[in-house]
Design a protein around this motif. Structure first.
Motif, PDB file in Angstrom:
ATOM      1  N   GLY A   1       0.801  -1.218   0.000  1.00 46.49           N
ATOM      2  CA  GLY A   1       0.000   0.000   0.000  1.00 46.49           C
ATOM      3  C   GLY A   1       0.832   1.266   0.000  1.00 46.49           C
ATOM      4  O   GLY A   1       0.308   2.376  -0.021  1.00 46.49           O
ATOM      5  N   GLU A   2       2.152   1.088  -0.016  1.00 45.09           N
ATOM      6  CA  GLU A   2       3.048   2.238  -0.002  1.00 45.09           C
ATOM      7  C   GLU A   2       3.743   2.288  -1.361  1.00 45.09           C
ATOM      8  O   GLU A   2       4.070   1.246  -1.928  1.00 45.09           O
ATOM      9  N   ILE A   3       3.947   3.481  -1.910  1.00 44.32           N
ATOM     10  CA  ILE A   3       4.741   3.611  -3.137  1.00 44.32           C
ATOM     11  C   ILE A   3       5.984   4.395  -2.791  1.00 44.32           C
ATOM     12  O   ILE A   3       5.930   5.353  -2.015  1.00 44.32           O
ATOM     13  N   ARG A   4       7.108   3.979  -3.345  1.00 39.78           N
ATOM     14  CA  ARG A   4       8.344   4.668  -3.061  1.00 39.78           C
ATOM     15  C   ARG A   4       8.982   5.075  -4.380  1.00 39.78           C
ATOM     16  O   ARG A   4       9.320   4.224  -5.195  1.00 39.78           O
ATOM     17  N   ARG A   5       9.108   6.375  -4.571  1.00 38.01           N
ATOM     18  CA  ARG A   5       9.849   6.863  -5.735  1.00 38.01           C
ATOM     19  C   ARG A   5      11.278   7.016  -5.287  1.00 38.01           C
ATOM     20  O   ARG A   5      11.554   7.709  -4.312  1.00 38.01           O
ATOM     21  N   THR A   6      12.177   6.379  -6.004  1.00 38.87           N
ATOM     22  CA  THR A   6      13.570   6.424  -5.598  1.00 38.87           C
ATOM     23  C   THR A   6      14.426   6.144  -6.813  1.00 38.87           C
ATOM     24  O   THR A   6      14.002   6.395  -7.937  1.00 38.87           O
ATOM     25  N   ARG A   7      15.622   5.626  -6.585  1.00 36.72           N
ATOM     26  CA  ARG A   7      16.449   5.265  -7.739  1.00 36.72           C
ATOM     27  C   ARG A   7      16.780   3.790  -7.659  1.00 36.72           C
ATOM     28  O   ARG A   7      16.839   3.205  -6.576  1.00 36.72           O
ATOM     29  N   LEU A   8      16.992   3.190  -8.833  1.00 37.70           N
ATOM     30  CA  LEU A   8      17.423   1.810  -8.941  1.00 37.70           C
ATOM     31  C   LEU A   8      18.823   1.921  -9.525  1.00 37.70           C
ATOM     32  O   LEU A   8      18.962   2.230 -10.702  1.00 37.70           O
ATOM     33  N   ALA A   9      19.852   1.752  -8.689  1.00 41.52           N
ATOM     34  CA  ALA A   9      21.222   2.043  -9.097  1.00 41.52           C
ATOM     35  C   ALA A   9      21.275   3.464  -9.663  1.00 41.52           C
ATOM     36  O   ALA A   9      21.161   4.407  -8.915  1.00 41.52           O
ATOM     37  N   GLN A  10      21.337   3.611 -11.000  1.00 43.39           N
ATOM     38  CA  GLN A  10      21.533   4.970 -11.524  1.00 43.39           C
ATOM     39  C   GLN A  10      20.308   5.591 -12.177  1.00 43.39           C
ATOM     40  O   GLN A  10      20.413   6.669 -12.761  1.00 43.39           O
TER      41      GLN A  10
END
Lengths: 185, 109
Positions: free
Chosen positions: A137-146
């Motif tokens: 139920g949580e979304i995380r915007r982040t980076r995947l390596a680069q």
């Protein structure tokens, strides 16, 4: 009109964690103040889902409604319903300071399935996120390596990842490689 | 490594998810300002060893700008606050006063 195809044509890697490129879905980006009731009501009606709170994502069947930032939401829906939903949303929001746009071809959607602990380890290897506390139920915007990405768990044992289509191959290879490496935990 | 909390989306993450945007609370000097003010606006930056106020952007996350107060020597982050502020909030200044007695940064102390 030509048929939509996914970025990697359904590429799949099997293993303890299965990584697959999902068939194309419709994606609508809504920019507008989500704390404005006119905007959030229109979005909820178009999506048929309650607008999630900060960093939340609502999931129902193939539909996803994600909070992306205080003024951005992402609606993922079956491709067949894209045109009608977008037209409806645009019409409802005609007099609001908001914009709905078809972003279906901008992003790739990948899915990881496997044991919960294994999934968390795969993502923990690539993203600066505390996966021990990451919840459904949580979304995380982040980076995947680069590269920039966002992920969420629609249900335990499944993770869906979106990234820009131009880096789909890179993101897929990262996930497949992290999934193939021996487990630590 | 810095651990910052974005005040817009509430995510606490390490600095590689963010991007630094230089000194905070610069006042723009446009047409009509004198040469010294324009020079200060363009070129004169604080470079303290200790308390510093900066702008950061949550570039891999919600994409929003915000302000952060931190110690450049210890990398301790005192707090973050919205970009829509011309001056750090008073409770944050109190926290810094308690932790770093006698600090100064431009006209703040």
């Amino acid at each position: 009109m030509s048929d939509p195809v996914s970025a990697l044509h359904g590429l799949t890697v099997e293993g303890s964690v299965r990584v697959e490129d999902l068939a194309p879905r419709g994606m609508i980006t809504l920019r507008g103040d989500l704390s404005d009731a006119t905007v959030s009501d229109a979005l909820a009606r178009a999506a048929g889902l309650a607008v999630p709170d900060r960093r939340g994502i609502a999931v129902e069947g193939e539909k996803r409604l994600a909070w992306m930032s205080p003024d951005e939401a992402l609606l993922i829906l079956p491709r067949a319903r894209l045109a009608a939903t977008l037209a409806g949303l645009t019409e409802t929001l005609a007099s609001s300071h908001a914009l709905a746009a078809d972003m279906s071809d901008a992003r790739a959607l990948l899915r990881l399935t496997g044991e919960d602990a294994a999934l968390r380890e795969v993502l923990a290897r690539l993203a600066p996120v505390d996966m021990a506390t990451f919840a459904t139920g949580e979304i995380r915007r982040t980076r995947l390596a680069q590269v920039a990405c966002a992920f969420w768990m629609p249900a335990p044992g499944t993770v869906e990842v979106i990234c820009f289509r131009s880096v789909a191959r890179y993101a897929f290879d990262l996930l497949a490689q992290a999934a193939a490496s021996p487990r630590i935990s | 490594m810095l651990i910052l909390t974005c005040p817009c989306c509430g995510v606490t993450a390490e600095e590689t998810e963010f991007h630094g945007g230089g000194e905070a609370h610069l006042k723009r000097e446009g047409p009509g300002s004198d040469d010294a003010a324009l020079e200060g606006y363009l070129f004169h930056r604080e470079n303290p060893r200790g308390v510093h106020f900066e702008r950061w952007r949550h570039v891999y996350g919600c994409g929003k700008w915000f302000h952060a107060a931190r110690d450049t020597a210890t990398l301790e982050v005192f707090g973050t606050y919205p970009a829509q502020s011309t001056r750090p909030p008073e409770d944050l200044l109190e926290t810094i006063r308690a932790k770093r007695p006698g600090w100064r940064w431009r006209d703040l102390a």
